[in-house]
Scaffold this motif. Structure first.
Motif, PDB file in Angstrom:
ATOM      1  N   UNK A  43      63.180  48.281  67.544  1.00  0.00           N
ATOM      2  CA  UNK A  43      63.906  47.310  68.125  1.00  0.00           C
ATOM      3  C   UNK A  43      62.655  46.568  69.039  1.00  0.00           C
ATOM      4  N   UNK A  44      61.939  45.859  68.322  1.00  0.00           N
ATOM      5  CA  UNK A  44      60.808  45.162  69.136  1.00  0.00           C
ATOM      6  C   UNK A  44      61.172  44.144  70.098  1.00  0.00           C
ATOM      7  N   UNK A  45      62.192  43.184  69.806  1.00  0.00           N
ATOM      8  CA  UNK A  45      62.646  42.130  70.601  1.00  0.00           C
ATOM      9  C   UNK A  45      63.454  42.807  71.788  1.00  0.00           C
ATOM     10  N   UNK A  46      64.478  43.783  71.780  1.00  0.00           N
ATOM     11  CA  UNK A  46      64.974  44.016  72.973  1.00  0.00           C
ATOM     12  C   UNK A  46      64.049  44.669  73.776  1.00  0.00           C
ATOM     13  N   UNK A  67      50.769  42.763  66.963  1.00  0.00           N
ATOM     14  CA  UNK A  67      51.900  42.130  66.403  1.00  0.00           C
ATOM     15  C   UNK A  67      51.983  40.568  66.661  1.00  0.00           C
ATOM     16  N   UNK A  68      51.621  40.119  67.856  1.00  0.00           N
ATOM     17  CA  UNK A  68      51.604  38.831  68.320  1.00  0.00           C
ATOM     18  C   UNK A  68      50.455  37.976  67.527  1.00  0.00           C
ATOM     19  N   UNK A  69      49.506  38.693  66.838  1.00  0.00           N
ATOM     20  CA  UNK A  69      48.679  38.032  66.011  1.00  0.00           C
ATOM     21  C   UNK A  69      47.277  37.706  66.948  1.00  0.00           C
ATOM     22  N   UNK A  70      47.251  38.303  68.198  1.00  0.00           N
ATOM     23  CA  UNK A  70      45.967  37.886  68.850  1.00  0.00           C
ATOM     24  C   UNK A  70      44.906  38.464  68.365  1.00  0.00           C
ATOM     25  N   UNK A  71      45.070  39.644  67.840  1.00  0.00           N
ATOM     26  CA  UNK A  71      43.879  40.572  67.099  1.00  0.00           C
ATOM     27  C   UNK A  71      44.259  40.952  65.693  1.00  0.00           C
ATOM     28  N   UNK A  72      42.953  41.102  65.101  1.00  0.00           N
ATOM     29  CA  UNK A  72      43.127  41.568  63.612  1.00  0.00           C
ATOM     30  C   UNK A  72      43.632  42.960  63.754  1.00  0.00           C
ATOM     31  N   UNK A  73      44.468  43.595  62.415  1.00  0.00           N
ATOM     32  CA  UNK A  73      45.130  44.659  62.521  1.00  0.00           C
ATOM     33  C   UNK A  73      44.571  45.694  61.527  1.00  0.00           C
ATOM     34  N   UNK A  74      43.320  45.072  60.924  1.00  0.00           N
ATOM     35  CA  UNK A  74      42.426  45.710  59.917  1.00  0.00           C
ATOM     36  C   UNK A  74      42.254  47.180  60.083  1.00  0.00           C
ATOM     37  N   UNK A  75      42.254  47.562  61.459  1.00  0.00           N
ATOM     38  CA  UNK A  75      41.544  48.922  62.005  1.00  0.00           C
ATOM     39  C   UNK A  75      42.838  49.767  62.080  1.00  0.00           C
ATOM     40  N   UNK A  76      43.972  49.489  62.389  1.00  0.00           N
ATOM     41  CA  UNK A  76      45.183  50.223  62.533  1.00  0.00           C
ATOM     42  C   UNK A  76      45.319  50.940  60.900  1.00  0.00           C
ATOM     43  N   UNK A  77      45.565  52.379  61.216  1.00  0.00           N
ATOM     44  CA  UNK A  77      46.014  53.065  59.814  1.00  0.00           C
ATOM     45  C   UNK A  77      47.479  52.517  59.301  1.00  0.00           C
ATOM     46  N   UNK A  78      47.380  52.977  57.954  1.00  0.00           N
ATOM     47  CA  UNK A  78      48.300  52.359  57.053  1.00  0.00           C
ATOM     48  C   UNK A  78      49.818  52.155  57.511  1.00  0.00           C
ATOM     49  N   UNK A  79      50.347  53.296  58.158  1.00  0.00           N
ATOM     50  CA  UNK A  79      51.706  53.367  58.565  1.00  0.00           C
ATOM     51  C   UNK A  79      51.858  52.431  59.940  1.00  0.00           C
ATOM     52  N   UNK A  81      49.919  49.813  60.257  1.00  0.00           N
ATOM     53  CA  UNK A  81      49.834  48.306  59.939  1.00  0.00           C
ATOM     54  C   UNK A  81      51.232  48.205  59.322  1.00  0.00           C
ATOM     55  N   UNK A  82      51.812  48.906  58.451  1.00  0.00           N
ATOM     56  CA  UNK A  82      52.864  48.438  58.028  1.00  0.00           C
ATOM     57  C   UNK A  82      54.066  48.295  59.089  1.00  0.00           C
ATOM     58  N   UNK A  83      54.156  49.023  60.156  1.00  0.00           N
ATOM     59  CA  UNK A  83      55.147  48.827  61.103  1.00  0.00           C
ATOM     60  C   UNK A  83      54.738  47.515  61.917  1.00  0.00           C
ATOM     61  N   UNK A  84      53.525  47.102  62.115  1.00  0.00           N
ATOM     62  CA  UNK A  84      53.256  46.118  62.724  1.00  0.00           C
ATOM     63  C   UNK A  84      53.513  44.548  61.837  1.00  0.00           C
ATOM     64  N   UNK A  85      53.177  44.926  60.684  1.00  0.00           N
ATOM     65  CA  UNK A  85      53.621  43.773  59.772  1.00  0.00           C
ATOM     66  C   UNK A  85      55.019  43.388  59.826  1.00  0.00           C
ATOM     67  N   UNK A  86      55.938  44.627  59.632  1.00  0.00           N
ATOM     68  CA  UNK A  86      57.186  44.410  59.756  1.00  0.00           C
ATOM     69  C   UNK A  86      57.687  43.786  61.285  1.00  0.00           C
ATOM     70  N   UNK A  87      57.006  44.130  62.467  1.00  0.00           N
ATOM     71  CA  UNK A  87      57.271  43.685  63.725  1.00  0.00           C
ATOM     72  C   UNK A  87      56.908  42.204  63.885  1.00  0.00           C
ATOM     73  N   UNK A  88      55.885  41.849  63.315  1.00  0.00           N
ATOM     74  CA  UNK A  88      55.464  40.344  63.070  1.00  0.00           C
ATOM     75  C   UNK A  88      56.568  39.536  62.516  1.00  0.00           C
ATOM     76  N   UNK A  89      57.204  40.279  61.532  1.00  0.00           N
ATOM     77  CA  UNK A  89      58.472  39.271  60.848  1.00  0.00           C
ATOM     78  C   UNK A  89      59.639  39.520  61.554  1.00  0.00           C
ATOM     79  N   UNK A  90      59.756  40.255  62.583  1.00  0.00           N
ATOM     80  CA  UNK A  90      60.919  40.515  63.607  1.00  0.00           C
ATOM     81  C   UNK A  90      60.936  39.562  64.876  1.00  0.00           C
ATOM     82  N   UNK A  91      59.761  39.364  65.266  1.00  0.00           N
ATOM     83  CA  UNK A  91      59.440  39.104  66.772  1.00  0.00           C
ATOM     84  C   UNK A  91      60.109  37.574  66.747  1.00  0.00           C
TER      85      UNK A  91
END
Ligand code: ZN
Length: 242
Positions: A43-46, A67-79, A81-91
């Motif tokens: 539930x990122x938005x609420x 999630x807001x695209x201010x920084x690169x997410x390359x250094x995040x672990x796989x899971x 990163x997956x959650x951040x990419x999903x969050x990016x699409x939800x925001x």
């Protein structure tokens, strides 16, 4: 002056609601959030909207800026990163904009507020070594500092003789000649083997910091995460607090 502090919500609305209700029932003068409003949870938005409406001061976490695209997410672990990419699409554009605008660090007359460490906030360092802890204290211009990031409630102290103390008790008395960096743990993804959500009360009159833990409906969040196809490792860890 009593300050309510919470951190690392990570899109977990069920946990956040419990914490905000509890803080509302305390006699609190100010509310501070030390970042990571999103990432991992369903539930990122609420979570962004509720935190913006409730907290007086909010600083940015690495997941917020990822999630807001201010920084690169390359250094995040796989899971993550997956959650951040999903969050990016939800925001929404509004919540994304709000995350972009969060400050990295706030230095007040009495307290410094930052997500990771006060020395190099943009490096998102975990205070894992004595070197990290010394560097953090070196950078402080205030006696008190509130942080998040590790998801483990901890009170670090530095006395006049340059000795470090690490205290993970629920209630810690703050001594006059000691500087403190206080980690308030995580609302939405605790990692100290206690799956309950948490928040802290910093009482400046009593010179005391207390961590409070509360149960929340973990299964409900796990169900939501399953429906949104978020990684199973992230779903499972909520129940064990790791
Ligand atoms: Zn976090």
């Amino acid at each position: 002056m009593r300050i309510g502090v919470f951190s690392d919500i990570h899109g977990n609305l069920e946990a956040l609601e419990i914490v905000l209700n509890a803080i509302q029932n305390e006699s609190i003068d100010q509310v501070i959030c030390t970042g990571d409003l999103v990432g991992y949870g369903p539930d990122p938005n609420p979570c962004v909207e509720r935190t913006l409406a409730f907290a007086d001061i909010i600083v940015a976490g690495n997941h917020d800026h990822g999630a807001a695209g201010v920084i690169d997410i390359e250094n995040f672990n796989k899971a993550a990163r997956h959650a951040i990419e999903w969050t990016q699409s939800e925001l929404t554009t509004e919540t994304k904009q709000a995350l972009i605008q969060l400050p990295m660090i706030m230095v007040g007359p009495d307290i410094t507020i930052v997500h990771a460490t006060p020395d190099e906030p943009e490096k998102w360092i975990y205070m894992a070594t004595y070197g990290d802890i010394y560097h953090s204290f070196d950078a402080l211009t205030t006696r008190l500092c509130l942080v998040g990031h590790s998801h483990t409630p901890t009170v670090f102290g530095l006395n006049n003789e340059n000795q470090i103390s690490i205290n993970q008790e629920k209630k810690v008395s703050l001594e006059e000649n000691i500087s403190y960096i206080i980690n308030v743990g995580s609302v939405g993804q605790p990692r100290d083997d206690d799956p309950r959500t948490c928040y802290g009360i910093l009482d400046l009159d009593k010179q005391e910091f207390e961590i409070k833990r509360l149960k929340y409906p973990i299964e409900k969040v796990q169900e939501k995460m399953k429906k949104k196809n978020l990684p199973s490792s992230l779903i499972e860890r909520l129940a064990i607090g790791k």
